[in-house]
Motif scaffolding. Structure first.
Motif, PDB file in Angstrom:
ATOM      1  N   HIS A  20       0.862  -1.182   0.000  1.00 13.75           N
ATOM      2  CA  HIS A  20       0.000   0.000   0.000  1.00 13.75           C
ATOM      3  C   HIS A  20       0.901   1.235   0.000  1.00 13.75           C
ATOM      4  O   HIS A  20       1.090   1.884   1.019  1.00 13.75           O
ATOM      5  CB  HIS A  20      -0.918  -0.018   1.229  1.00 13.75           C
ATOM      6  CG  HIS A  20      -1.810  -1.203   1.264  1.00 13.75           C
ATOM      7  ND1 HIS A  20      -1.950  -1.993   2.382  1.00 13.75           N
ATOM      8  CD2 HIS A  20      -2.606  -1.750   0.317  1.00 13.75           C
ATOM      9  CE1 HIS A  20      -2.799  -2.974   2.128  1.00 13.75           C
ATOM     10  NE2 HIS A  20      -3.205  -2.840   0.878  1.00 13.75           N
ATOM     11  N   VAL A  21       1.490   1.511  -1.166  1.00 12.67           N
ATOM     12  CA  VAL A  21       2.416   2.632  -1.318  1.00 12.67           C
ATOM     13  C   VAL A  21       1.962   3.539  -2.451  1.00 12.67           C
ATOM     14  O   VAL A  21       1.153   3.150  -3.298  1.00 12.67           O
ATOM     15  CB  VAL A  21       3.867   2.148  -1.572  1.00 12.67           C
ATOM     16  CG1 VAL A  21       4.412   1.394  -0.372  1.00 12.67           C
ATOM     17  CG2 VAL A  21       3.943   1.296  -2.823  1.00 12.67           C
ATOM     18  N   PHE A  22       2.519   4.742  -2.474  1.00 15.87           N
ATOM     19  CA  PHE A  22       2.183   5.737  -3.477  1.00 15.87           C
ATOM     20  C   PHE A  22       2.473   5.205  -4.882  1.00 15.87           C
ATOM     21  O   PHE A  22       1.692   5.361  -5.794  1.00 15.87           O
ATOM     22  CB  PHE A  22       2.965   7.026  -3.193  1.00 15.87           C
ATOM     23  CG  PHE A  22       2.570   8.174  -4.054  1.00 15.87           C
ATOM     24  CD1 PHE A  22       1.356   8.811  -3.870  1.00 15.87           C
ATOM     25  CD2 PHE A  22       3.422   8.620  -5.053  1.00 15.87           C
ATOM     26  CE1 PHE A  22       0.987   9.883  -4.671  1.00 15.87           C
ATOM     27  CE2 PHE A  22       3.071   9.693  -5.847  1.00 15.87           C
ATOM     28  CZ  PHE A  22       1.842  10.322  -5.656  1.00 15.87           C
ATOM     29  N   GLY A  23       3.632   4.560  -5.067  1.00 16.72           N
ATOM     30  CA  GLY A  23       3.990   3.960  -6.351  1.00 16.72           C
ATOM     31  C   GLY A  23       4.673   4.930  -7.280  1.00 16.72           C
ATOM     32  O   GLY A  23       4.928   6.084  -6.944  1.00 16.72           O
ATOM     33  N   GLY A  24       4.966   4.445  -8.478  1.00 17.28           N
ATOM     34  CA  GLY A  24       5.649   5.272  -9.467  1.00 17.28           C
ATOM     35  C   GLY A  24       7.112   5.436  -9.144  1.00 17.28           C
ATOM     36  O   GLY A  24       7.715   4.596  -8.498  1.00 17.28           O
ATOM     37  N   GLU A  25       7.682   6.543  -9.591  1.00 17.45           N
ATOM     38  CA  GLU A  25       9.091   6.829  -9.347  1.00 17.45           C
ATOM     39  C   GLU A  25       9.220   8.133  -8.584  1.00 17.45           C
ATOM     40  O   GLU A  25       8.273   8.891  -8.478  1.00 17.45           O
ATOM     41  CB  GLU A  25       9.833   6.912 -10.673  1.00 17.45           C
ATOM     42  CG  GLU A  25       9.862   5.591 -11.414  1.00 17.45           C
ATOM     43  CD  GLU A  25      10.701   5.667 -12.674  1.00 17.45           C
ATOM     44  OE1 GLU A  25      11.624   6.501 -12.738  1.00 17.45           O
ATOM     45  OE2 GLU A  25      10.421   4.888 -13.587  1.00 17.45           O
ATOM     46  N   GLY A  26      10.390   8.383  -8.067  1.00 18.61           N
ATOM     47  CA  GLY A  26      10.640   9.628  -7.367  1.00 18.61           C
ATOM     48  C   GLY A  26      10.692   9.445  -5.868  1.00 18.61           C
ATOM     49  O   GLY A  26      10.624   8.325  -5.351  1.00 18.61           O
ATOM     50  N   PRO A  27      10.798  10.564  -5.142  1.00 18.06           N
ATOM     51  CA  PRO A  27      11.010  10.501  -3.693  1.00 18.06           C
ATOM     52  C   PRO A  27       9.820   9.940  -2.906  1.00 18.06           C
ATOM     53  O   PRO A  27       9.991   9.499  -1.780  1.00 18.06           O
ATOM     54  CB  PRO A  27      11.284  11.956  -3.309  1.00 18.06           C
ATOM     55  CG  PRO A  27      10.638  12.757  -4.390  1.00 18.06           C
ATOM     56  CD  PRO A  27      10.744  11.928  -5.638  1.00 18.06           C
ATOM     57  N   PHE A  28       8.625   9.941  -3.480  1.00 19.46           N
ATOM     58  CA  PHE A  28       7.453   9.464  -2.751  1.00 19.46           C
ATOM     59  C   PHE A  28       7.023   8.057  -3.162  1.00 19.46           C
ATOM     60  O   PHE A  28       6.004   7.556  -2.696  1.00 19.46           O
ATOM     61  CB  PHE A  28       6.278  10.432  -2.953  1.00 19.46           C
ATOM     62  CG  PHE A  28       6.588  11.826  -2.511  1.00 19.46           C
ATOM     63  CD1 PHE A  28       6.766  12.117  -1.169  1.00 19.46           C
ATOM     64  CD2 PHE A  28       6.735  12.832  -3.438  1.00 19.46           C
ATOM     65  CE1 PHE A  28       7.075  13.400  -0.755  1.00 19.46           C
ATOM     66  CE2 PHE A  28       7.044  14.126  -3.036  1.00 19.46           C
ATOM     67  CZ  PHE A  28       7.213  14.412  -1.693  1.00 19.46           C
ATOM     68  N   ALA A  29       7.772   7.404  -4.028  1.00 17.31           N
ATOM     69  CA  ALA A  29       7.380   6.111  -4.588  1.00 17.31           C
ATOM     70  C   ALA A  29       7.084   5.053  -3.527  1.00 17.31           C
ATOM     71  O   ALA A  29       6.150   4.286  -3.664  1.00 17.31           O
ATOM     72  CB  ALA A  29       8.452   5.605  -5.546  1.00 17.31           C
ATOM     73  N   SER A  30       7.870   5.003  -2.458  1.00 15.17           N
ATOM     74  CA  SER A  30       7.677   3.965  -1.440  1.00 15.17           C
ATOM     75  C   SER A  30       6.942   4.482  -0.211  1.00 15.17           C
ATOM     76  O   SER A  30       6.866   3.800   0.806  1.00 15.17           O
ATOM     77  CB  SER A  30       9.013   3.358  -1.040  1.00 15.17           C
ATOM     78  OG  SER A  30       9.835   4.338  -0.460  1.00 15.17           O
ATOM     79  N   MET A  31       6.367   5.690  -0.288  1.00 15.20           N
ATOM     80  CA  MET A  31       5.628   6.250   0.844  1.00 15.20           C
ATOM     81  C   MET A  31       4.311   5.483   1.039  1.00 15.20           C
ATOM     82  O   MET A  31       3.574   5.242   0.087  1.00 15.20           O
ATOM     83  CB  MET A  31       5.327   7.726   0.617  1.00 15.20           C
ATOM     84  CG  MET A  31       4.577   8.369   1.779  1.00 15.20           C
ATOM     85  SD  MET A  31       4.319  10.126   1.507  1.00 15.20           S
ATOM     86  CE  MET A  31       5.948  10.711   1.921  1.00 15.20           C
ATOM     87  N   LEU A  32       4.041   5.104   2.274  1.00 13.87           N
ATOM     88  CA  LEU A  32       2.821   4.361   2.574  1.00 13.87           C
ATOM     89  C   LEU A  32       1.585   5.243   2.401  1.00 13.87           C
ATOM     90  O   LEU A  32       1.554   6.374   2.856  1.00 13.87           O
ATOM     91  CB  LEU A  32       2.846   3.842   4.012  1.00 13.87           C
ATOM     92  CG  LEU A  32       3.927   2.823   4.352  1.00 13.87           C
ATOM     93  CD1 LEU A  32       3.865   2.477   5.831  1.00 13.87           C
ATOM     94  CD2 LEU A  32       3.799   1.579   3.512  1.00 13.87           C
ATOM     95  N   VAL A  33       0.574   4.690   1.735  1.00 12.15           N
ATOM     96  CA  VAL A  33      -0.703   5.388   1.606  1.00 12.15           C
ATOM     97  C   VAL A  33      -1.759   4.764   2.516  1.00 12.15           C
ATOM     98  O   VAL A  33      -2.831   5.321   2.697  1.00 12.15           O
ATOM     99  CB  VAL A  33      -1.217   5.408   0.143  1.00 12.15           C
ATOM    100  CG1 VAL A  33      -0.280   6.217  -0.724  1.00 12.15           C
ATOM    101  CG2 VAL A  33      -1.384   3.994  -0.397  1.00 12.15           C
TER     102      VAL A  33
END
Length: 153
Positions: free
Chosen positions: A66-79
């Motif tokens: 349950h992560v933001f996804g994609g690429e960049g600094p927020f890719a692995s941020m939990l949603v």
């Protein structure tokens, strides 16, 4: 798959870690658990803790982060996580286990350190001692991380 709405334990405390530490700090976490009855298993998870089905020397991830996804600094941020809000959704997946299947429940620091088939190989090699071997090796690869693993056979 299903979704269960739960209440975070932090929200029920008379004061929360968020109030003490201030708005710049966010306390959250991931969890994965399994309940079994015979050949059936229900896997519940939230965040980026994972469940792996091990069959022989092959591993198959049973949960989706349950992560933001994609690429960049927020890719692995939990949603979706435990502790961010007073209510959160737990994803539930039911499976039928085959004879010899092993379920491995892993913290994010374990699955980031190992590919699924590498974890399956360690389970095949170490048997019941696999969790200790995996955590020990994961801690060596990522000494500043919290590595946890549980096994259901």
């Amino acid at each position: 798959m299903g979704v269960v709405v739960a209440r975070a334990a932090l929200a029920e405390l008379p004061w929360s870690a968020l109030e003490v530490l201030g708005p710049s700090f966010v306390a959250y976490g991931s969890m994965v658990s399994v309940a079994t009855r015979g050949a059936h298993a229900a896997i519940a998870h939230v965040g980026d803790a994972r469940a792996l089905r091990v069959q022989g020397r092959r591993g198959e991830w049973l949960t989706q982060d349950h992560v933001f996804g994609g690429e960049g600094p927020f890719a692995s941020m939990l949603v979706r996580a435990v502790g961010v809000r007073d209510r959160f959704e737990i994803e539930v997946r039911e499976i039928t286990r085959e004879v010899g299947d092993v379920l491995l429940l892993c913290s994010s620091d374990v699955w980031r350190a190992y590919a699924s088939d590498e974890l399956a190989r360690l389970v095949a090699e170490y048997g019941r001692e696999a969790p200790q071997a995996i955590v020990g090796a994961s801690s060596a690869r990522a000494p500043d991380r919290t590595c946890a693993v549980a096994m259901v056979s």
